[in-house]
Design an enzyme around this catalytic site. Structure first.
Site: not given
Length: 281
Positions: A102, A137, A169, A197, A218
Site C-alpha cells: 500500500r 501549493k 504579493k 505580483e 496575476d
C-alpha cells in the site's frame, strides 16, 4: 545510481511511512495469514494511459522490508505508458511485499497522477514558447516529491520554498505601503531573485524601476497580459498566474509570457489508476 533528490531523505521517508502503517505492532494480517517462508511474485500495472513517476520510491519500500527482493522496473519515471502497461515486476517474501504494497502503490499512484496531469498542461501550450511552472501549493511534507513529479510531467520547478527567492504579493505590498517600496526593501536586503505580483498595468513600471527581476501577472485576461508583456519589453521574465486551467491556458500562453504557473497540477491531480497484483511464485 541510487535515487536522490535535493532536500529529500528517501530512507527517512520510507521508514516514517511504514511506521505510520505498522503502528508499532506490525502487519497483523500478514503475520496471521501468510506463512513466514511464502514467496510471492507480482506485477505493478497501469490501468490507464499515464505518465509514470515514483517507481524508484516504490522499489525502496519493497527493499526496505525485503532487502533480497527482486525488483525490476520496466519503464522509467517520466515515460508515458498505455493502459495495461506493466511498470514493475516484483518477487520476494510474501509477507514483506504485501506489507509494503500500500505504501509503495499510494506513492506511485499519487506522483504519477501529478505527472500525468502536468503533461496535459505541457501539451496544451506546446509550440507557444511558454514554460509551465508548478507552485508551492503542495501537501505538507511532500513538496519535494510532488515537485519531482511535475518535472517528470515536463514542467519546470518554481520556488521550492520561502528561502530561494523573494515573492512579493498583495499582502506584502499592503503592509509595505506600495509595490515600489516593497521591492526597494528586498533590494536593500541584498536579495537577488525578486518576484513581484502585479494585478494592474500601472504597477508594472514601479516594480521594474525599484528592481524586480521577475513579474508575476496575476489574474489578467489575455488582452491585458499582452499589454503587460509589451510594457515589460523583455526586461525581465513574465509569468501568468491565477485561476488557469486546461480551458484557458493556451490563450494565456499565446500572449508572449515567459512562464505560466498552475497550482492545479499539484492541488487537483487525481491519483493514477495503478494496480499491484500478486500470484504465488
Amino acid at each position: 545510481m541510487p535515487f536522490q533528490l535535493d532536500r529529500f531523505d528517501l530512507d527517512a521517508f520510507v521508514r516514517a511511512t511504514l511506521a505510520e502503517d505498522l503502528g508499532g505492532k506490525g502487519d497483523i494480517t500478514c503475520a496471521s495469514v501468510i506463512p513466514e517462508d511464502a514467496v510471492f511474485s507480482g506485477v505493478m500495472q497501469s490501468r490507464d494511459a499515464i505518465t509514470v513517476a515514483g517507481l524508484p520510491i516504490a522499489e525502496a519500500f519493497f527493499r526496505k522490508l525485503d532487502p533480497g527482493a527482486e525488483v525490476s522496473a520496466l519503464v522509467e519515471d517520466g515515460e508515458p505508458v498505455h493502459p495495461g502497461a506493466i511498470l514493475m515486476h516484483i518477487r520476494g517474501s510474501a509477507r514483506a511485499l504485501l506489507t509494503a504494497e500500500r505504501s509503495a502503490l499510494n506513492t506511485v499512484q499519487h506522483l504519477s497522477g501529478i505527472a500525468t496531469l502536468t503533461r496535459r498542461y505541457v501539451d496544451a501550450i506546446a509550440g507557444t514558447g511558454a514554460i509551465l511552472l508548478d507552485t508551492r501549493k503542495t501537501l505538507p511534507g511532500l513538496r519535494v516529491l510532488e515537485k519531482y513529479a511535475t518535472r517528470m510531467g515536463g514542467a519546470t520547478n518554481h520556488r521550492m520554498g520561502l528561502w530561494d527567492a523573494a515573492m512579493i504579493k498583495d499582502n506584502h505590498v499592503a503592509v509595505a505601503g506600495s509595490v515600489g517600496e516593497a521591492v526597494r526593501r528586498a533590494v536593500t536586503a541584498g536579495i537577488e531573485r525578486i518576484i513581484v505580483e502585479v494585478d494592474r498595468l500601472e504597477q508594472v513600471e514601479p516594480a521594474l524601476d525599484a528592481g524586480a527581476t521577475h513579474l508575476l501577472l496575476d489574474n489578467m485576461a489575455p488582452d491585458t497580459l499582452r499589454e503587460a508583456v509589451a510594457l515589460v519589453g523583455g526586461r525581465v521574465p513574465t509569468e501568468a498566474s491565477g485561476g488557469i486551467d486546461l480551458d484557458t491556458i493556451r490563450a494565456k500562453a499565446e500572449t508572449g509570457v515567459t512562464y505560466i504557473s498552475v497550482g492545479r497540477i499539484t492541488q487537483s491531480a487525481p491519483a493514477a489508476d495503478i494496480g499491484l497484483d500478486f500470484s504465488p511464485a
